[in-house]
Design a protein around this motif. Structure first.
Motif, PDB file in Angstrom:
ATOM      1  N   SER A   1       0.836  -1.206   0.000  1.00 19.79           N
ATOM      2  CA  SER A   1       0.000   0.000   0.000  1.00 19.79           C
ATOM      3  C   SER A   1       0.874   1.261   0.000  1.00 19.79           C
ATOM      4  N   GLN A   2       0.239   2.382  -0.348  1.00 18.77           N
ATOM      5  CA  GLN A   2       0.937   3.678  -0.327  1.00 18.77           C
ATOM      6  C   GLN A   2       1.450   3.980   1.082  1.00 18.77           C
ATOM      7  N   ALA A   3       0.621   3.648   2.071  1.00 22.86           N
ATOM      8  CA  ALA A   3       1.023   3.918   3.463  1.00 22.86           C
ATOM      9  C   ALA A   3       2.273   3.103   3.806  1.00 22.86           C
ATOM     10  N   HIS A   4       2.313   1.865   3.316  1.00 19.75           N
ATOM     11  CA  HIS A   4       3.488   1.036   3.594  1.00 19.75           C
ATOM     12  C   HIS A   4       4.721   1.618   2.907  1.00 19.75           C
ATOM     13  N   TYR A   5       4.587   2.008   1.648  1.00 15.90           N
ATOM     14  CA  TYR A   5       5.740   2.589   0.940  1.00 15.90           C
ATOM     15  C   TYR A   5       6.265   3.829   1.689  1.00 15.90           C
ATOM     16  N   ALA A   6       5.315   4.644   2.164  1.00 15.28           N
ATOM     17  CA  ALA A   6       5.720   5.879   2.860  1.00 15.28           C
ATOM     18  C   ALA A   6       6.482   5.543   4.145  1.00 15.28           C
ATOM     19  N   GLU A   7       5.968   4.557   4.874  1.00 15.13           N
ATOM     20  CA  GLU A   7       6.620   4.171   6.136  1.00 15.13           C
ATOM     21  C   GLU A   7       8.005   3.581   5.859  1.00 15.13           C
ATOM     22  N   PHE A   8       8.057   2.768   4.823  1.00 13.66           N
ATOM     23  CA  PHE A   8       9.336   2.145   4.470  1.00 13.66           C
ATOM     24  C   PHE A   8      10.357   3.215   4.076  1.00 13.66           C
ATOM     25  N   TRP A   9       9.923   4.146   3.232  1.00 15.48           N
ATOM     26  CA  TRP A   9      10.890   5.130   2.736  1.00 15.48           C
ATOM     27  C   TRP A   9      11.363   6.066   3.849  1.00 15.48           C
ATOM     28  N   ARG A  10      10.447   6.407   4.764  1.00 18.29           N
ATOM     29  CA  ARG A  10      10.860   7.247   5.899  1.00 18.29           C
ATOM     30  C   ARG A  10      11.927   6.517   6.727  1.00 18.29           C
ATOM     31  N   ALA A  11      11.771   5.201   6.854  1.00 21.88           N
ATOM     32  CA  ALA A  11      12.755   4.411   7.613  1.00 21.88           C
ATOM     33  C   ALA A  11      14.106   4.379   6.889  1.00 21.88           C
ATOM     34  N   VAL A  12      14.066   4.313   5.549  1.00 20.30           N
ATOM     35  CA  VAL A  12      15.330   4.352   4.800  1.00 20.30           C
ATOM     36  C   VAL A  12      16.006   5.713   5.010  1.00 20.30           C
ATOM     37  N   GLN A  13      15.223   6.768   4.900  1.00 22.14           N
ATOM     38  CA  GLN A  13      15.766   8.123   5.130  1.00 22.14           C
ATOM     39  C   GLN A  13      16.378   8.234   6.526  1.00 22.14           C
ATOM     40  N   GLU A  14      15.623   7.735   7.511  1.00 26.41           N
ATOM     41  CA  GLU A  14      16.043   7.876   8.908  1.00 26.41           C
ATOM     42  C   GLU A  14      17.375   7.177   9.149  1.00 26.41           C
ATOM     43  N   LEU A  15      17.501   5.965   8.604  1.00 25.74           N
ATOM     44  CA  LEU A  15      18.755   5.227   8.807  1.00 25.74           C
ATOM     45  C   LEU A  15      19.906   5.980   8.148  1.00 25.74           C
ATOM     46  N   TRP A  16      19.678   6.469   6.928  1.00 24.57           N
ATOM     47  CA  TRP A  16      20.749   7.194   6.233  1.00 24.57           C
ATOM     48  C   TRP A  16      21.176   8.421   7.046  1.00 24.57           C
ATOM     49  N   LEU A  17      20.191   9.174   7.527  1.00 27.09           N
ATOM     50  CA  LEU A  17      20.521  10.397   8.286  1.00 27.09           C
ATOM     51  C   LEU A  17      21.286  10.058   9.561  1.00 27.09           C
ATOM     52  N   ARG A  18      20.823   9.038  10.269  1.00 27.96           N
ATOM     53  CA  ARG A  18      21.481   8.631  11.522  1.00 27.96           C
ATOM     54  C   ARG A  18      22.915   8.194  11.274  1.00 27.96           C
ATOM     55  N   LEU A  19      23.090   7.393  10.224  1.00 26.34           N
ATOM     56  CA  LEU A  19      24.440   6.895   9.947  1.00 26.34           C
ATOM     57  C   LEU A  19      25.332   8.028   9.436  1.00 26.34           C
TER      58      LEU A  19
END
Ligand SMILES: CCCCCCCCCCC/C=C/C(=O)SCCNC(=O)CCNC(=O)[C@H](O)C(C)(C)COP(=O)(O)OP(=O)(O)OC[C@H]1O[C@@H](n2cnc3c(N)ncnc32)[C@H](O)[C@@H]1OP(=O)(O)O
Length: 280
Positions: A95-113
């Motif tokens: 779903s769109q909601a899942h894609y959004a949640e997934f992509w935010r998590a990818v962003q978050e990991l990149w920013l943290r690292l």
């Protein structure tokens, strides 16, 4: 002994966990010298699922907040595979909601690292395409095992998708514009000697020396006073990170539009099918 420096922290996917009573990420405080090891463990290929991304961020946050830790070695617990990159099943038929949640998590990991105050050393003990390569590129130093199978690079175009601007920026900041442009357009995966030549990794060593080399490098980086090193890292990296921070929601919308296209879904499905058929 070098090993005495190391503390253990294992990231596992929930589906592979033993009893639910055990915590997801194990953070032992036995270490006295301030170096932790994050070992990715999501068999069979250490794909970066939503769950692994989330757990990775939580583990990093714990380490950042625990002032006894000054450095982290990022490595893999899956033989021959550092990480197969983003979990393609998270980007297919959801779903769109899942894609959004997934992509935010990818962003978050990149920013943290990318902005971590800790010294991050990648001990790359396996193949490392796309998101796997990205994780290593966010580290301060990369040691790659000398095995001709251990290719590394951002191969997104070969899947029919596009490495987002912040993936691209991370690569450009590491290898320079021309090398990055060629590597990104062609989706190049570099074998160790080539990866070293273009500057995608800092050192290539025999496989059984990856961990000890990462530890020696860590000692060198930790010899620098933290405040000076951290401010310098921030000076170098914050402008790149800020470009994403300023437009995180727009970046998610961009991803949603892109990944929802029929043509992109078709490309991703075909790629996954090809991987699955390889065996049979
Ligand atoms: C205009 C700008 C707009 C931008 C908007 C954004 C656009 C989207 C951006 C997307 C960025 C994507 C980043 C990524 O990281 S995509 C993932 C890329 N990864 C790969 O290409 C690697 C694929 N895998 C492999 O090549 C091999 O699996 C590998 C060499 C890693 C290991 O080989 P091995 O032979 O040991 O294992 P298998 O191939 O048999 O695989 C075992 C099972 O694992 C499944 N698998 C493999 N990789 C993945 C993956 N990345 N995600 C999910 N599942 C994966 C594989 O299918 C096998 O499954 P089965 O056991 O069920 O058959």
């Amino acid at each position: 002994m070098a090993q005495d420096l190391v503390d253990g922290l294992l990231i596992k996917a929930r589906s592979h966990l033993p009893p639910p009573s055990e915590p997801l990420g194990k953070l032992s405080k036995r270490d006295r010298k301030g170096v932790a090891v994050i070992k990715l463990k999501n068999p069979p290929v250490n794909s970066l699922s939503l769950e692994v991304l989330t757990e990775f961020v939580i583990s990093l946050e714990k380490l950042e907040n625990d002032k006894t830790f000054r450095g982290v070695i990022v490595t893999s617990d899956c033989p021959g595979i550092f990480s197969a990159g983003l979990d393609l099943t998270e980007m297919c038929g959801k779903s769109q909601a899942h894609y959004a949640e997934f992509w935010r998590a990818v962003q978050e990991l990149w920013l943290r690292l990318y902005l971590s105050n800790l010294v991050l050393i990648a001990a790359i003990n396996g193949v490392s395409p796309a998101g796997g390569c990205l994780i290593s590129l966010t580290c301060d130093y990369r040691v790659l095992a000398d095995n001709p199978k251990y290719n590394i690079g951002l191969n997104e175009t070969l899947l029919g998708v596009v490495a987002p601007s912040w993936f691209k920026d991370t690569l450009v900041n590491t290898v320079g514009h021309r090398t990055a442009e060629r590597a990104l357009q062609l989706g190049l995966l570099f074998p160790p000697a080539e990866a070293l030549r273009v500057g995608m990794v800092d050192q290539v060593v025999p496989e059984d020396q990856v961990h000890s080399t990462a530890l020696s490098v860590m000692a060198q980086w930790l010899a620098v006073p933290d405040h000076a090193r951290q401010l310098t890292k921030s000076l170098m990296r914050k402008p790149t990170a800020d470009r994403l921070v300023k437009q995180r929601d727009a970046d998610i919308q961009y991803f949603l539009q892109f990944v929802s296209r029929d043509s992109i879904q078709k490309s991703l499905r075909m790629y996954l099918d090809k991987l699955r058929q390889k065996k049979g």
